[in-house]
Scaffold this active site. Structure first.
Site, PDB file in Angstrom:
ATOM      1  N   CYS A 146      19.963  -0.923 -52.313  1.00 54.26           N
ATOM      2  CA  CYS A 146      20.436  -0.076 -53.411  1.00 54.26           C
ATOM      3  C   CYS A 146      19.298   0.864 -53.774  1.00 54.26           C
ATOM      4  CB  CYS A 146      20.835  -0.926 -54.622  1.00 54.26           C
ATOM      5  SG  CYS A 146      21.253   0.025 -56.104  1.00 54.26           S
TER       6      CYS A 146
ATOM      7  N   CYS B 221      22.959   6.886 -52.451  1.00 53.21           N
ATOM      8  CA  CYS B 221      23.551   5.674 -53.021  1.00 53.21           C
ATOM      9  C   CYS B 221      24.084   4.841 -51.867  1.00 53.21           C
ATOM     10  CB  CYS B 221      24.689   6.068 -53.972  1.00 53.21           C
ATOM     11  SG  CYS B 221      25.688   4.693 -54.591  1.00 53.21           S
TER      12      CYS B 221
END
Length: 260
Positions: A184, A74
């Protein structure tokens, strides 16, 4: 810790499966445990303290399952929490951050775009990386508001997604970017749609392969690479709807709901 212990992965949801796929392709012998913290997705708008707290929660659950290395799959968690995690726990951590360096080094038009979460773009780590490698390049930053929520809901092929991506890429096209950095781990699932919207000359960069190579390097350095020939075992957990996570896995793997 032994070399047959699993690799741990965590993300704010299903996005990190894109990272898991790259690691599994490069290291098929390695078992793994994946946590999709979808109940708290997206991490992007949350403050640094909350992101660190969520990252600690995920890390400690993976350590309870005896993971030998943890991939913070992440961008937001990496840019906000990985320094804290490395200072707190003995296990090696692999982070994922926007690949602004190769984009800045390779650009011909002297303009690159970055599509990322608010938490990543506002982080100190991203600021330092940009200042170091992209100070002489025009960087068009775009917060991908709403994208993670749509992906988590399984709404990739929708008119709403199309409208958001058109809105977010328009200023990049106007600025004549030749590289788009995906900041992302959810966003690689949008590559086909982005390719349809961007000029063919624009190269899309994500960090999956680099993360896989770094994972192998750190396992090797620490004597943790699995050399056994036994079949790898993989567990995938989510704290919301297992059916949604299952949609991002192949038929060989089963997603399960776990309260965490």
């Amino acid at each position: 810790m032994t070399n047959t212990n699993p690799i741990g992965f965590f993300d704010s949801g299903v996005g990190g499966i894109s990272i898991w796929n790259e690691v599994n392709t490069l290291l098929p012998n390695e078992s793994s445990i994946y946590l999709a913290d979808s109940a708290n997705a997206p991490y992007g708008p949350k403050g640094k303290d909350k992101i660190i707290a969520l990252s600690i929660k995920n890390t400690e659950l993976l350590l309870e399952h005896h993971c030998k290395l943890i991939v913070v799959a992440c961008n937001t968690a990496t840019t906000n929490a990985i320094d804290h995690l490395r200072a707190t726990y003995d296990v090696p951590f692999i982070g994922i951050e926007p690949a602004i360096k190769p984009a800045a080094l390779q650009t011909v038009t002297n303009a690159v775009g970055i599509l990322a979460t608010e938490g990543t773009l506002s982080s100190e780590l991203f600021y330092k990386t940009s200042a170091l490698f992209a100070s002489d390049v025009s960087v068009v930053e775009q917060i991908g508001t709403g994208l993670v929520e749509l992906i988590e809901a399984g709404k990739i092929d929708t008119e709403e997604m199309e409208m958001l991506l058109k809105k977010y890429t328009a200023p990049m096209i106007k600025a004549n970017i030749d590289h788009l950095v995906l900041g992302c781990s959810h966003y690689p699932y949008l590559i086909p749609k982005l390719r349809a919207l961007l000029p063919e000359s624009v190269k899309i960069i994500d960090s999956g392969e680099a993360v896989a190579r770094q994972t192998k390097a750190i396992l090797t350095k620490n004597g943790l690479l699995n050399t056994e020939e036994e079949k790898a075992e993989h567990s995938f957990y989510t704290n919301t709807n297992a059916h949604l996570l299952q949609g991002f896995l192949n038929d060989d793997h089963i997603a399960a709901k776990l309260d965490f």
